[in-house]
Structures are given as C-alpha cells and as structure tokens.
Design a protein around this motif. Structure first.
Motif, PDB file in Angstrom:
ATOM      1  N   VAL A 250       0.842  -1.206   0.000  1.00  0.00           N
ATOM      2  CA  VAL A 250       0.000   0.000   0.000  1.00  0.00           C
ATOM      3  C   VAL A 250       0.871   1.248   0.000  1.00  0.00           C
ATOM      4  O   VAL A 250       0.604   2.218  -0.727  1.00  0.00           O
ATOM      5  CB  VAL A 250      -0.947  -0.008   1.224  1.00  0.00           C
ATOM      6  N   MET A 251       1.950   1.239   0.799  1.00  0.00           N
ATOM      7  CA  MET A 251       2.862   2.374   0.855  1.00  0.00           C
ATOM      8  C   MET A 251       3.563   2.569  -0.499  1.00  0.00           C
ATOM      9  O   MET A 251       3.673   3.687  -1.012  1.00  0.00           O
ATOM     10  CB  MET A 251       3.901   2.131   1.952  1.00  0.00           C
ATOM     11  N   HIS A 252       4.029   1.480  -1.092  1.00  0.00           N
ATOM     12  CA  HIS A 252       4.799   1.571  -2.332  1.00  0.00           C
ATOM     13  C   HIS A 252       3.924   1.975  -3.511  1.00  0.00           C
ATOM     14  O   HIS A 252       4.330   2.804  -4.343  1.00  0.00           O
ATOM     15  CB  HIS A 252       5.468   0.220  -2.612  1.00  0.00           C
ATOM     16  N   GLU A 253       2.725   1.402  -3.610  1.00  0.00           N
ATOM     17  CA  GLU A 253       1.866   1.656  -4.764  1.00  0.00           C
ATOM     18  C   GLU A 253       0.904   2.820  -4.557  1.00  0.00           C
ATOM     19  O   GLU A 253       0.209   3.220  -5.492  1.00  0.00           O
ATOM     20  CB  GLU A 253       1.076   0.387  -5.106  1.00  0.00           C
ATOM     21  N   SER A 254       0.847   3.338  -3.310  1.00  0.00           N
ATOM     22  CA  SER A 254      -0.056   4.462  -2.990  1.00  0.00           C
ATOM     23  C   SER A 254      -1.500   4.153  -3.360  1.00  0.00           C
ATOM     24  O   SER A 254      -2.251   5.028  -3.802  1.00  0.00           O
ATOM     25  CB  SER A 254       0.411   5.752  -3.689  1.00  0.00           C
ATOM     26  N   GLU A 255      -1.887   2.892  -3.174  1.00  0.00           N
ATOM     27  CA  GLU A 255      -3.254   2.466  -3.445  1.00  0.00           C
ATOM     28  C   GLU A 255      -3.836   1.812  -2.199  1.00  0.00           C
ATOM     29  O   GLU A 255      -3.165   1.018  -1.541  1.00  0.00           O
ATOM     30  CB  GLU A 255      -3.302   1.458  -4.593  1.00  0.00           C
TER      31      GLU A 255
END
Length: 502
Positions: A250-255
C-alpha cells in the motif's frame, strides 16, 4: 514596553533574596524557547528546546541556526525571512505552520525526520532601541498536522483558518495564547482519534513504524506498547500472516486496500496462545504534497462476533436441512409401507396418522433439548402412558439417546404399543407390559415383555409394523431388534450401540 538585550541580561541574572532566578526559570519553561542574534547565532536556549531538537545546549550556543539545521527549500526561506522581518521592523512575526526536517541523532538511526512547527518570533532591543535579538517560541504540531492530513487529505496546511484562528495568529506576541489554542485543537483531534469506536493506527516510513494508535487498536492487540516500534517489532506474529507485506505494498503503490472479515491471529495477552479474530479494515496511504506516500492510515472494526454468528447460523441451517431431509425420507417410507399393508383409505389414514404422531412426539422431546438428545424413559412414556399407569412398568437407568437413535426407538415402541393395543397385552383388561433396559459395553439392551393378553401365535404374514421393528435400528445406527412370539406374550429384544449417532 520594549525590552533591551541588556535588560534581558539583567533580568536573567543571578537570583537574590529580592528577585527569583529568572535564568533558571527560563531554562525550565515547558514550552521550547531560544534566542538568536542578528547573525542568526544561538544566544540562549531552554531545556524544552534542546529536547525538541534533540541537541545539547553546548552544541547549539554560538552556532548559526541554519548551519545546524540546513534547509535550502521553501520552508527554510520562510523561516529566515521571518527572522529578518523581525530584525528589520522590530515587530513580532509568526508562522502558523512550517514543515521543517530535523536530523535524527545516531542513537535513533540517523537520517532526517519531517516535523511540523508553529513559531512565534518576538524582537529584543539594544540600548539604542534597535532590534538586536529574536526570541522564538516553537510548538511541535507534527501530530496535529498528521491528524489533519488523515481527516482532510494532503494539503490540509493550506486550508483556511478556523473562525478566530486568524486573530489569534496575528497576536503572535501573545505567545501563551497561541500555544494554548494549538494545544487545545491538537488535544481535541487526539481525543476524537483515541476514543473512536473503531480501531485506528498510523504507521510511517518504509520501515512501517507506529506513530499513532487509538484505544480500540490497543485493545485489539492486547495493550502492547507499539509507538515508535516497527510492525515487525511490535506485532511479530502478523509478519508470516502477510500483513506487513500488504502494508508495504500500500505504501509503495499508494493504493488503498480493503479487507472484509479477514482472519488474523493475535497474541492478546503475554504467554497466551494466538487468538483468531476477524476484521473489516482499510489500509489508506497517506500522501505528501509530492503525491508520495509517507505513511498508512489503518482503520477498521473487529467483526469476530458477527463472523462466528454467521458460521453458527450456517451450521444450524445445514443441520436443519439434514434433519428435514431425514424426516421427509422417514415419512415417505412410512407412507409407502403403510399403503402396502392396508386395503382401504380409512385404514391407511388411521395407521399413517398414528405413525406420524409418534414421529412428532419424539421430535417434541428432541426439540425440548435443542435437538441434542432424548431420554429412553421419556421416549417409552410417550407411547405407553396413554394406556394407564397400571398397565406398564419401566425399569432402567437414565440413558440419553442421540436424535437419530431417539427417532428410531420412538417409531419402534409406537409399533409395539399399537400392536399390543390391537392384538396383545393391552387389548384386554388384565394385560400388562414390562419394559426393562440396561447399559453394558456402551450399548443399550432393552426388553419389551407382554403378559396377561390373549394367546400369541406367529403372524401368517409379516406386515409393515413387524418389518419396521426388526429393521429400524439397522444401517447407520448399527442396532438390531428381534421378535419372539411366545405363547404367554410377545417379547421384543433391542440392542443399540450408544456411541453411534447415525
């Protein structure tokens, strides 16, 4: 009144019997204060300021602020321009919100940590009345800003001030009033966050370090101390369950990620085994102005009770479906066999209804115990009691039958009592039925004995009743029944394993 630097020095001088030690008082003020000169070098700092910037007094005094805390970006320029305005105009100045990174000491892993500040700057004058120093009071509002970003989204620092906030900020020289307003707003948001009925938490940075957790979250994880610790350090049991990997994604993909009734095993008290809970939750990335996630907001609710109730409901529905199918199969068999052994509709109706009532009576016994069991004595009484208490004796221990066993025995006893009333001991005024049972090797042994009735002879043909009696306990129940048409009265012997439920 303008206060000169000399007067400040005198005011902060040694204590005397007539004057308190103001220098010591300055050092222990709970809010961070510092004084810089026109070259922006530290002249004085108090203990609260040292604690906030994580530097000792000795490493600060005499050093240029921007040498120690460089920031060539917009935030650094705003801060420097505010100092220059105070020194140029002699008027107080304030910065309601300024993001400014602070270098972490090596003891905390080094690197930089983004912090948010609210600063009020007040001039101090020399004997000629010229601004010579700037006294700064700062408030670390990082937690407040992060709560605002969670509530309002990125860019909340650009939101218009709340009613009255503009006036407060304009009176920057009233440092205590400004601090109080910020603290009250921060505390109000924090109270809402902490007391929310759903669990909430904020993890920050690529290492997924806990920055905020509320009471509901602490209750979920067994009130463990997690602030400042990574997810792996604070909740090691969730790593192999994939939750840390999911947070990182979630942090890496901002989704965002939404989970519904997701099972998680948590150690909710020291020394206890992992306990399975079911959660509805969302992992929401917290985005900075550049669109890059700097943290993840965790929010959800514990739905364990709902999930377990749904499972129990499904189990009950499956069991009900099973029982209905079995009951319908039994009714179908009774109807088919009764039809074969009757010659007219009236006789069929009488026999069929009697057998259905016997089946219903056994179901009533099972319903009274939530379909868990029925006692042998109760099953027998349902069939023989209508003939009068003096017409029968029952002798045996208390024995509980499983539902399938109770249904089979109930139908068997109904056929025995019906035959006894038509042709056997209960068809005359002097006849008697004795039922005795024992339990040996986890098996029920029951004997039905008729005496005092008309002479008995084996039937010329075997009807449904005889076949039901002899076959009702076979199959999945593993039991058996045998009929002995002795001249003195019918004897039926029953053996039924109690460990089998059908």
């Amino acid at each position: 009144m303008k206060l000169t630097s000399d007067e400040v020095a005198v005011a902060l001088g040694p204590a005397s019997p007539e004057r308190p030690d103001l220098a010591a008082a300055f050092r222990v003020l709970p809010s961070p204060y510092m004084v810089i000169d026109r070259q922006l070098r530290y002249v004085e700092v108090n203990d609260a300021y040292c604690a906030v910037v994580e530097r000792s007094r000795e490493t600060l005094l005499g050093r240029n602020l921007f040498d120690l805390f460089p920031n060539p970006g917009p935030a650094g320029r705003r801060l420097k321009e505010s100092f220059e305005r105070v020194l140029a105009t002699g008027q107080p100045d304030s910065i309601p919100l300024i993001p400014y990174p602070i270098e972490r000491p090596a003891s905390r892993g080094g690197g930089f940590e983004m912090r948010y500040w609210s600063a009020a700057h007040v001039p101090l004058f020399d004997r000629a009345g010229r601004p010579a120093f700037v006294m700064q009071n700062t408030v670390d509002v990082t937690e407040l800003q992060r709560l605002k970003e969670i509530a309002y989204g990125p860019g909340s620092d650009a939101l218009p001030p709340a009613p009255g906030e503009k006036d407060i900020l304009l009176r920057a020289q009233e440092v205590q009033a400004l601090n109080q307003s910020l603290l009250q707003e921060s505390q109000g948001l924090r109270d809402l966050f902490m007391q929310a009925p759903g669990f909430m938490a904020v993890v920050t940075g690529p290492e997924l370090r806990f920055a905020l957790v509320n009471h509901a979250y602490l209750q979920l994880i067994g009130h463990r101390q997690v602030i400042g610790r990574t997810v792996a350090e604070a909740l090691p049991e969730v790593i192999e369950q994939g939750f840390a990997e999911l947070l990182g994604k979630v942090m890496h993909e901002s989704e965002p990620f939404v989970g519904q009734a997701v099972g998680v095993r948590l150690q909710r008290a020291p020394g206890l085994p992992l306990e399975e809970r079911f959660l509805d939750f969302i992992y929401q990335p917290i985005l900075g102005p550049d669109g890059v996630a700097w943290g993840v907001f965790i929010e959800g609710s514990d739905v364990t009770a709902r999930v377990l109730a749904e499972r129990q409901q499904k189990l009950l529905l499956d069991e009900l479906n099973h029982r209905v199918k079995n009951t319908l199969a039994t009714v179908q068999s009774i109807a088919s066999q009764t039809l074969r052994t009757t010659t007219d509709a009236a006789t069929f109706r009488e026999a069929f209804e009697a057998r259905l009532m016997a089946l219903s009576a056994t179901h009533d016994l099972l319903t009274a115990t939530s379909w868990r069991s029925a006692a042998v004595r109760d099953v027998l009484l349902g069939e023989v009691r209508p003939h009068g208490d003096e017409r029968y004796t029952l002798d045996g221990p208390d024995v509980a039958l499983a539902p399938a066993q109770a249904v089979a025995l109930g139908l068997l006893v109904h056929e025995l009592s019906t035959n006894a009333a038509k042709y056997g001991a209960l068809s005359t005024g002097a006849g008697h039925v004795a039922v005795a049972w024992t339990v040996e090797d986890d098996a029920l042994d029951l004997t039905w004995s008729e005496t005092g009735g008309p002479p008995v002879a084996p039937p010329s043909r075997r009807g449904f009743g005889s076949r039901l009696i002899e076959r009702s306990l076979e199959g999945s129940l593993g039991g058996r029944a045998s009929l002995d048409f002795a001249p003195g009265g019918l004897v039926c012997r029953v053996s039924l394993p109690l460990g089998r439920t059908g």
